[in-house]
Each structure stands twice: as C-alpha cells, then as structure tokens.
Design an enzyme around this catalytic site. Structure first.
Site, PDB file in Angstrom:
ATOM      1  N   ALA A  39       0.848  -1.183   0.000  1.00 41.00           N
ATOM      2  CA  ALA A  39       0.000   0.000   0.000  1.00 41.00           C
ATOM      3  C   ALA A  39       0.886   1.236   0.000  1.00 41.00           C
ATOM      4  O   ALA A  39       2.100   1.135   0.167  1.00 41.00           O
ATOM      5  CB  ALA A  39      -0.890   0.006   1.240  1.00 41.00           C
ATOM      6  N   MET A  40       0.254   2.398  -0.174  1.00 44.64           N
ATOM      7  CA  MET A  40       1.023   3.628  -0.267  1.00 44.64           C
ATOM      8  C   MET A  40       0.310   4.762   0.464  1.00 44.64           C
ATOM      9  O   MET A  40      -0.880   5.005   0.274  1.00 44.64           O
ATOM     10  CB  MET A  40       1.227   3.972  -1.749  1.00 44.64           C
ATOM     11  CG  MET A  40       2.023   5.224  -1.993  1.00 44.64           C
ATOM     12  SD  MET A  40       3.719   5.085  -1.323  1.00 44.64           S
ATOM     13  CE  MET A  40       3.991   6.796  -0.893  1.00 44.64           C
ATOM     14  N   GLU A  41       1.100   5.505   1.262  1.00 44.30           N
ATOM     15  CA  GLU A  41       0.568   6.487   2.203  1.00 44.30           C
ATOM     16  C   GLU A  41       0.331   7.878   1.606  1.00 44.30           C
ATOM     17  O   GLU A  41       0.395   8.865   2.342  1.00 44.30           O
ATOM     18  CB  GLU A  41       1.557   6.618   3.371  1.00 44.30           C
ATOM     19  CG  GLU A  41       2.909   7.288   3.028  1.00 44.30           C
ATOM     20  CD  GLU A  41       4.049   6.333   2.713  1.00 44.30           C
ATOM     21  OE1 GLU A  41       3.768   5.183   2.311  1.00 44.30           O
ATOM     22  OE2 GLU A  41       5.221   6.730   2.849  1.00 44.30           O
ATOM     23  N   ASN A  42       0.063   8.026   0.311  1.00 40.96           N
ATOM     24  CA  ASN A  42      -0.157   9.350  -0.282  1.00 40.96           C
ATOM     25  C   ASN A  42      -1.044  10.208   0.617  1.00 40.96           C
ATOM     26  O   ASN A  42      -2.037   9.737   1.163  1.00 40.96           O
ATOM     27  CB  ASN A  42      -0.857   9.191  -1.639  1.00 40.96           C
ATOM     28  CG  ASN A  42      -0.247   8.084  -2.457  1.00 40.96           C
ATOM     29  OD1 ASN A  42       0.920   8.138  -2.780  1.00 40.96           O
ATOM     30  ND2 ASN A  42      -1.042   7.060  -2.744  1.00 40.96           N
TER      31      ASN A  42
ATOM     32  N   HIS B  90       1.913   6.725   8.828  1.00 33.46           N
ATOM     33  CA  HIS B  90       2.807   7.518   7.986  1.00 33.46           C
ATOM     34  C   HIS B  90       2.376   8.989   7.904  1.00 33.46           C
ATOM     35  O   HIS B  90       3.190   9.848   7.586  1.00 33.46           O
ATOM     36  CB  HIS B  90       2.834   6.971   6.557  1.00 33.46           C
ATOM     37  CG  HIS B  90       3.919   5.961   6.295  1.00 33.46           C
ATOM     38  ND1 HIS B  90       5.211   6.122   6.716  1.00 33.46           N
ATOM     39  CD2 HIS B  90       3.896   4.784   5.606  1.00 33.46           C
ATOM     40  CE1 HIS B  90       5.939   5.085   6.303  1.00 33.46           C
ATOM     41  NE2 HIS B  90       5.170   4.261   5.632  1.00 33.46           N
TER      42      HIS B  90
ATOM     43  N   HIS C 262      -0.377   1.006   9.372  1.00 31.16           N
ATOM     44  CA  HIS C 262       0.941   1.455   8.892  1.00 31.16           C
ATOM     45  C   HIS C 262       0.805   2.704   8.014  1.00 31.16           C
ATOM     46  O   HIS C 262       1.468   3.715   8.253  1.00 31.16           O
ATOM     47  CB  HIS C 262       1.609   0.317   8.115  1.00 31.16           C
ATOM     48  CG  HIS C 262       2.953   0.660   7.551  1.00 31.16           C
ATOM     49  ND1 HIS C 262       4.133   0.355   8.185  1.00 31.16           N
ATOM     50  CD2 HIS C 262       3.306   1.286   6.404  1.00 31.16           C
ATOM     51  CE1 HIS C 262       5.148   0.781   7.467  1.00 31.16           C
ATOM     52  NE2 HIS C 262       4.681   1.358   6.368  1.00 31.16           N
ATOM     53  N   GLU C 263      -0.049   2.640   7.032  1.00 30.36           N
ATOM     54  CA  GLU C 263      -0.186   3.784   6.113  1.00 30.36           C
ATOM     55  C   GLU C 263      -0.762   4.986   6.850  1.00 30.36           C
ATOM     56  O   GLU C 263      -0.373   6.119   6.613  1.00 30.36           O
ATOM     57  CB  GLU C 263      -1.048   3.425   4.897  1.00 30.36           C
ATOM     58  CG  GLU C 263      -0.596   2.187   4.123  1.00 30.36           C
ATOM     59  CD  GLU C 263       0.881   2.147   3.761  1.00 30.36           C
ATOM     60  OE1 GLU C 263       1.500   3.222   3.607  1.00 30.36           O
ATOM     61  OE2 GLU C 263       1.431   1.027   3.649  1.00 30.36           O
TER      62      GLU C 263
HETATM   63 ZN    ZN Z   1       5.715   2.377   4.999  1.00 35.32          ZN
END
Ligand code: ZN
Length: 859
Positions: free
Chosen positions: A264-267, A303, A299-300
């Site tokens: 996944a990605m925390e944009n 961030h 987690h995301e």
């Molecule tokens: Zn991360």
C-alpha cells in the site's frame, strides 16, 4: 560481463541541497485512452546565489511545450532523463505541457491504467514518469490538481487534500479540482480515476474535528470493506492515545486496486492499497488476512505523521520513516491482539529474511550508502531491522523517554525533510543520554553475534556472564565496530521465581557480575528479542527445557523451544550441533507443553511449530539441502509418533464457533490448524482433513485443511483443491491462495504444474499478486523444487524473470532474491545458480532493478 550500458550508483555522502525549490504546483490531467495530457505550472525559487541550471527529472514523457513566465521557451536541453532550463531568474513560473500513455504502462509506477481505472504510484521516483519535476523528497510543494475525464466511466476523480471545485463539460466529461493545504514531496502525490463502490464513515478526533473516512473498492465488494474501515478508526484512536498524534485533514480516502506492486502507499489523504490488504470477509479471508489488513491500514495511517508531516531528506534515509512506522504498526498490532504472538511474528521475519539479506551480496545498513535503483531498497533490512533499531531505542529510553523523544522530533521537524541523525538526535536531546555509539546501527550492516559464557561461584553466590559481541564482515563492509546493544536478561530460580534486567552492551567484551544467588539460576537471554542479533551459547538441554516451560517471558519460552528443535535438526546434518539435544529432550518438551494445560493457545501453537527451513539455514554455515530437509522431516515424525494421541485429543477439544475475528477465536484456530498439520500425516489424517474442509464456515479453517493436506501429501489434496478452485474461480484474491498452495507443493513434476497454473484463465503476467502467488511462492517457499539438484528450478525462475523484467522490473527484482542467495549452498548448486545469474546479466535491456541485484551477487 554485462552487455548493459553502465549505470552509476548514487551515494549517500554526495547529497547536495536542491538548487531550486518549487513552492507551488498546479497540475491538470486530461485523462484519455489514446493520450493523457498533463499540464504543470511551477512556482520556482532559486535557493541562494548561483547560476546552476534547473534540471527537472522526467522519464518516458513526450514534451509538447515549455513556457517561462507565460512565454513559450525555445531554449532548453532535453534528454531521456531530464529537462534542463538555464539562466532562470530568482523567482519564476514555468509551465510544462507533456503527454503520457498510462494504458501501456505495465511497470505500475507513475500514472497507469489497469482494470479500467487510472491510478498512480510515485514513491520512490515515479513522479518523473508523470511530468518534469524535481523528483526528490526534499522539495516540498503545495499541490492544486484538476482532473478531467469521461464522467460515465470515471465518476470518481480523486487526488490529495480537499475537493474545492467540480463541474460538468459538454462532451460527457467532468472535472474535479483538489487542493492539499500541506506542503509535500512529490512521492506523496496521488491521483485515482474510476468507478467504485464507496463506503463512508467518520471519525471524530480528540480535539473534536470530524473527519470523513471514504473507502473505494471494486463494484460489488463493499461488504468486504468493513474490517478495513474499522481498523482505520482503531489506528486513528491508538495514535491519539499513545502518541498524541491527531489526523490533520478533513477527509481520509483509501482506494483498493487490483494491480499494485506492493502492499500500500501512504499518499497524503489518499492512500492507495493493494486490494488484498483491504478486502475481507469470513468466507474469503483468513485470520492472517484480517491481521494484515489491520496492520497495513494502520501502517499507512501512521505515515501521516512519520513520513508525511516529517519526511525524508533523501532516499538513503528511507528507514527514518519506514523503520519508525513499522515499529509503530507493530506496537499497535501488539495492543490489538497478543503481544507475544506478535513479537514472534516480527522475529520470524528477521530470522528468516533479514538475516538472509545480511548474509547475501545485498547486505546493506538500514541507512544504505550506495543505491542504483531505489526500489531495490524497500527491504526487510530498511523496514524490519529498521523497526528493531527503533525498538531498541524504545527499550533503552523506556516508553516514557521514547515519547519525550518523539515529541521533540515533531516539535523540531514538523514540515521538514530530515535525516536519521535528526531523529536520533531528538531522542538523545530529550533524554540527556549520549547516543553516538547507538548511531552505528544506522551505518553498519550485518548480524551481530553474542557469544555468552556463564560462570557461577557457589561459595559466594556470584554469577558472571561474559558476553562478546562480534559482527561478521558482510559483502558490503569489511570493518565492523562494536554496537550499543540492549540485552534483556532473566534469572530463573529453581522455585519458579524470576527477576529481569536490561544489560547495556557497548564493548566487544563485557563481564556482568551479579550476586545474591543461593543456587545457580537458569539465565534466559534476549527476552522479547531485545536486539536483532544471534546468541551463541552452550546451554544444557535441562536449562533449555526450564526456559521453554517456565520463563516469564513468552518470547523466551518460544525461543528456547525453537533452539531445542533447531539444534536437534542440525545434529542430524553435517553441520552438527554443540548442544546435547536428544529425542528425550524433544519428548520432555512436548509433554511439558501439552500437559501443562497452557492457557495461551496461540503461544502453544507457536511452540509446537518447527523452525522454517529458511530460519534453520541462517543458523549454520552451510545449507545441505537434502540433509536439512530430511532432518527436519525426521523430527516431525518423532513428534508425531510421540504426541499423536495428545494432538488428537487437543484437536477434538477445540470448539468450532461461528466465525468472528477476535484474539481468542484466532488463537483457537491457530492451534487447531497447527495440530492438523501433524495429524494430517497419521492414519486418521485424510478423514480429519476432509471433514474440517467440508465443515468449515470460514477461510482460515478451509485453508488450514488444505495446507495440512499439502504438507502431509494427503491423497485428498487434489480433490479438495479442485473443489476449492470451482468455488473461487471468479475471485482472484481468493484464488491466489490456491495458486500459492500448488506452487509451493513438493512434487517431482512441479515445473509442469507451474506451467499449468500460468495457463489458468485467472493468471495474468501483468498482475503482481498473481505472479507472486505462483512464481514467488515457488522461488521463496518451495525449497525442494527451487533447489532441485539438476538446477531445473533455477533455470525455470531465470527464464521467467527474463520475460517478467520486460513487463514489470520491480516485481522481477523482488523475485530474483532467492536466486542471489547462493552463498551457503554446495558447489554444484552454486555453479548452476550463477549460470542463471550470468544469463540474466547477458541481456542488454535488463532493467536497473534486476541488474543491480544480479551484478552485486555475482561480485
Ligand atoms: Zn511504509
């Protein structure tokens, strides 16, 4: 040796601050299947007095026009990698018109179109595939983004921050304008356009602000999004309670997509997730899936502070945000479930994968010094060893001291792009402690070894521990320094009482003296895995049993059991063992565990689980493939022949209840399925496995039955598997479990089975989840097939990677890992593995990703 045009590595110590900053960026996207038009307006400020040009990164872009302060610019330099503008005033506006082709972008980096939606992935350096920009994390800008697209096909047009305007156009298109009030680096930019089911809830922060939570999933999947949303709320709450960190925007969006290179990605304000870390219901997801979703969502979310509000100055500092955020998500998971079982889970990752990385040519410190392709450094070292380093600070400073450090870190650095040193300095300054030596953890690679000797003077009641620390050289570094290591020690007395201590190791050899013992205590070391190190000591079977059965530290109990199993296994191989572990030790351990009516079912399940082959390999100098596997199997047979009646009794004593994802149910299912693993190979096995499969109302027990059948080579395996396939044929995320079970199965004809799997109608070489399920499972977890003596497993992976590298280099570069870890194998296998690596390197179009790992591993 390679045909490739040489690529140069970037070095950490070459860091230079940017010559320009871009304070504002206005982006507009016209999304179209033929050609997507991107317009970018940059407000640029020269930094200091210099005449350096502005060199904007760009890759795979078609440049249409550049304007400087509104006037078309004719003079610029354009290469495959950059657009360079010279003689700029101190402050100016630059307008850049480019075209890109998201539909043909199979790398899943930059802006790409997959299964009907547009989506971006910019970390680490994907923004340069969208437009020309200073694609580095220390350039922080305010973003305004307008998206135009066909309204029918793309009813949702999303980007970071707040939606500030929208409208319809005559040609069936519509547009939406977004503005993110926070300065951010371009790797946190995101755009999503598509048609989704949307779940909306809200969260009220501790200061009383109401935040809209929006989850976007594939049509028809809304009911599978509830767990993710519930997890998000738990994470938001937890961060307020534990770290006083509150969410900062009015909206938090999460989009689940089927094509995604990683988890996944925390944009900022718009997380993009691999759908397997969002979607769950009891029918389709296992307890492990539920766990992973809760942890990745957290987690995301975490961030947002550790990564977004304070970001990295350069990519060598990646662990600044990842190590810290993994530590935070681990603490969160521990609080949501069982701390001990979580700790065991973390330690397994370190021992199976991180130790292996240290032992390979990819060995690097948690803050690397040299990088060719940044995507190769999203590693277990940077993430998981990075989290262990943060955890050691937490241990050394105590939770309260750690919190003081975190407070100071945000006070000093909110809104900045900083370094790992800045973080440690905040910890140090908030606690008046000197952490200079601790910083060696950031610069030094390798797995430290602690050699421990214990002495007891009965006349004075004095116990002496002599501990030597030594970090063996790694392929990237030939000099090693002593580290600052916290070692948790537990002294167990005969009467069952115990005391604990934390030793601060700083020298290469240290003596610890403690008196006041009537009799020599049993000493358990490295409780809670207080440091990411290996411990080497000679312990009697009796002491190990005492720790395994009586320590107050659940991790130490598990660890002692693992040592008993491991050393027994090694004693049956040419590596041998210095510990005298016999069959009687094993049976005494099992009897002790099973007769003690242990309350913690999850810990019991872990304690009767043997160390994985991957873990075992990291404990010895040489990997004797056949001998290690047969030794491990022999131990399994010993366990079964001794404990079968007890296992069955336990198994039948565990109730099947209506599925709910709770710690106690999860523990029961974990134990049940571990017991079934053993029982499956007994006479009653076939029947129990089939029965569990048929009666199961949830994916955990269904998959548990299949895994047991696969492991024990039950006759019913094929039948149950085809039944499973029939049920889940249309559901690729579920089918991935089936793919993985087939691909990790031990069988003579595994390679032709892999071919068949890839011929399945749901298989798609462009989808990373599918590729990982089949090819990744084989390469990482089918050790007998992958390490087949004739080299056919290596050949198969080598050939497949040639192909995959042309589609998706990032995924290819992940899967090449096992092929580069040849160091402990026998000469014949090494020759065969290297031959595959050489073949890969021979390819002149090889990606930088695969090139970096393969060339390193060939030395
Ligand atoms: Zn991360």
């Amino acid at each position: 040796m390679s045909n490739k045009t040489p690529v140069t590595a970037k070095r950490r110590l070459d860091y230079q601050p940017p010559a320009y900053q871009i304070h504002d960026i206005e982006l507009s996207f016209n999304l179209d299947d033929e050609v997507t038009k991107v317009k970018s307006l940059l407000h640029v400020f020269k930094q200091g007095d210099h005449d350096q040009p502005l060199k904007l990164d760009g890759e795979n872009l078609t440049l249409i026009e550049v304007k400087l302060n509104g006037k078309s610019l004719q003079q610029y330099e354009l290469t495959d990698e950059a657009l360079t503008l010279s003689n700029l005033p101190d402050e100016c506006f630059i307008e850049i018109y480019t075209e890109i082709d998201p539909a043909s972008n199979k790398t899943l980096e930059g802006l790409y179109k997959a299964s009907g939606s547009y989506c971006t992935q910019c970390e680490a350096e994907g923004f340069r595939k969208i437009t020309y920009f200073l694609d580095r994390p220390d350039v922080l800008s305010k973003y305004t983004v307008t998206i135009y697209a066909d309204k029918k096909r793309y009813p949702y047009l999303l980007s970071n921050g707040n939606k500030i305007d929208s409208g319809d156009l005559e040609d069936g298109k519509h547009w939406v304008k977004w503005q993110d009030p926070f300065f951010k680096p371009c790797y946190l930019f995101a755009l999503v356009a598509g048609d989704f089911d949307k779940l909306t809830q809200s969260f009220t922060t501790s200061s009383g602000r109401k935040v809209a939570l929006e989850l976007y999933v594939d049509k028809g999947m809304a009911h599978r999004g509830e767990h993710a949303l519930a997890s998000l709320k738990k994470a938001m709450k937890w961060d307020e309670v534990v770290f006083d960190l509150e969410y900062d925007l009015d909206i938090y969006m999460v989009v689940a997509v089927d094509f995604f290179n990683m988890g996944a990605m925390e944009n900022k304000g718009l997380n993009v997730f691999n759908s397997k870390y969002v979607l769950a219901d009891s029918q389709t997801a296992t307890d492990e899936d539920y766990f992973n979703i809760e942890s990745v969502i957290a987690h995301e979310y975490f961030h947002n502070w550790t990564g977004n509000r304070v970001t990295c100055r350069d990519w060598f500092q990646l662990s600044l945000k990842e190590g810290l955020t993994v530590f935070r998500d681990q603490q969160f998971s521990a609080d949501m479930g069982s701390p001990v079982v979580n700790r065991i889970k973390n330690v397994k990752v370190i021992r199976e994968h991180q130790f292996a990385e240290d032992a390979s040519a990819m060995a690097h410190p948690i803050r690397p010094d040299e990088v060719i392709e940044m995507n190769n450094f999203y590693t277990v070292t940077v993430y998981d060893k990075g989290a262990e380093v943060i955890r050691m600070l937490h241990t050394l400073l105590t939770p309260a001291g750690f919190k003081r450090g975190i407070d100071l870190y945000f006070k000093r650095h909110d809104g900045q792009a900083v370094t790992c040193d800045d973080f440690v300095n905040a910890m140090q300054d908030a606690n008046s402690i000197n952490l200079d030596q601790f910083k060696v953890w950031y610069e030094q690679s390798g797995t430290p070894e602690l050699t421990v000797e214990q002495d007891f003077a009965a006349d004075t009641g004095t116990l002496t521990l002599t501990i030597q620390q030594h970090t063996p050289v790694t392929l990237d570094q030939s000099q090693k320094k002593p580290l600052y290591i916290p070692v948790r020690v537990e002294y167990l007395a005969n009467d069952g009482s115990s005391t604990t201590d934390i030793i601060h190791l700083t020298q290469s050899q240290q003596k610890l003296v403690r008196d006041g013992f009537d009799v020599e205590p049993t000493v358990a070391l490295l409780g809670d895995f207080s440091a990411p190190v290996k411990v080497i000591r000679t312990l009697s079977a009796e002491s190990l049993l005492t720790i395994a059965l009586h320590s107050n530290d659940g991790f130490s109990r598990w660890d002692a059991a693992q040592t008993i199993y491991s050393q027994f296994i090694h004693s049956l191989t040419p590596n041998g063992s210095t510990l005298a572990i016999t069959q009687e030790t094993i049976t005494a351990l099992l009897d002790g565990l099973l007769e003690s009516a242990m309350e913690d079912q999850a810990l019991l399940a872990e304690m009767i689980t043997l160390p994985s082959v991957e873990t075992l390999v990291q404990q010895v100098p040489k990997y004797y493939v056949e001998s290690l596997h047969s030794a491990r199997e022999k131990l399994e047979r010993i366990i079964i022949s001794h404990a079968q009646p007890m296992f069955e009794k336990q198994y039948h004593g565990l109730a099947f209840t209506n599925y709910d994802y709770t710690p106690s149910q999860t523990a029961t299912r974990k134990l049940r399925n571990q017991l079934l693993m053993y029982i499956a190979s007994t006479e009653q096995g076939e029947e129990l496995v089939t029965q569990q499969f048929m009666q199961s109302d949830n994916m955990t027990d269904t998959l548990g039955a299949l895994k047991a059948a696969q492991h024990a080579k039950c006759k019913c395996f094929d039948k149950l598997m085809s039944q499973f396939e029939e049920t889940w044929r249309a559901d690729p995320i579920v089918l991935d479990k089936w793919f993985a079970l087939h691909a990790s199965r031990q069988s003579e004809d595994i390679l032709s089975r892999l071919d068949l799997l890839m011929g399945h109608q749901q298989f798609n070489h462009e989808n990373p989840n599918r590729v990982r399920s089949v090819i990744g499972s084989f390469a990482f977890f089918n050790s007998t097939g992958f390490h087949a003596k004739d080299g056919s497993g290596y050949r198969y992976i080598g050939q497949y990677l040639q192909k995959l590298d042309k589609i998706n280099p990032q995924v290819a570069s992940r899967i090449v890992t096992p092929l580069t870890q040849w160091q402990k194998l026998d000469e014949e296998r090494i020759v065969k593995m290297k031959a595959e690596l050489v073949r890969l390197l021979d390819n002149k179009d090889l990606s930088n990703d695969v090139y970096e790992k393969v060339s390193k591993s060939l030395g």
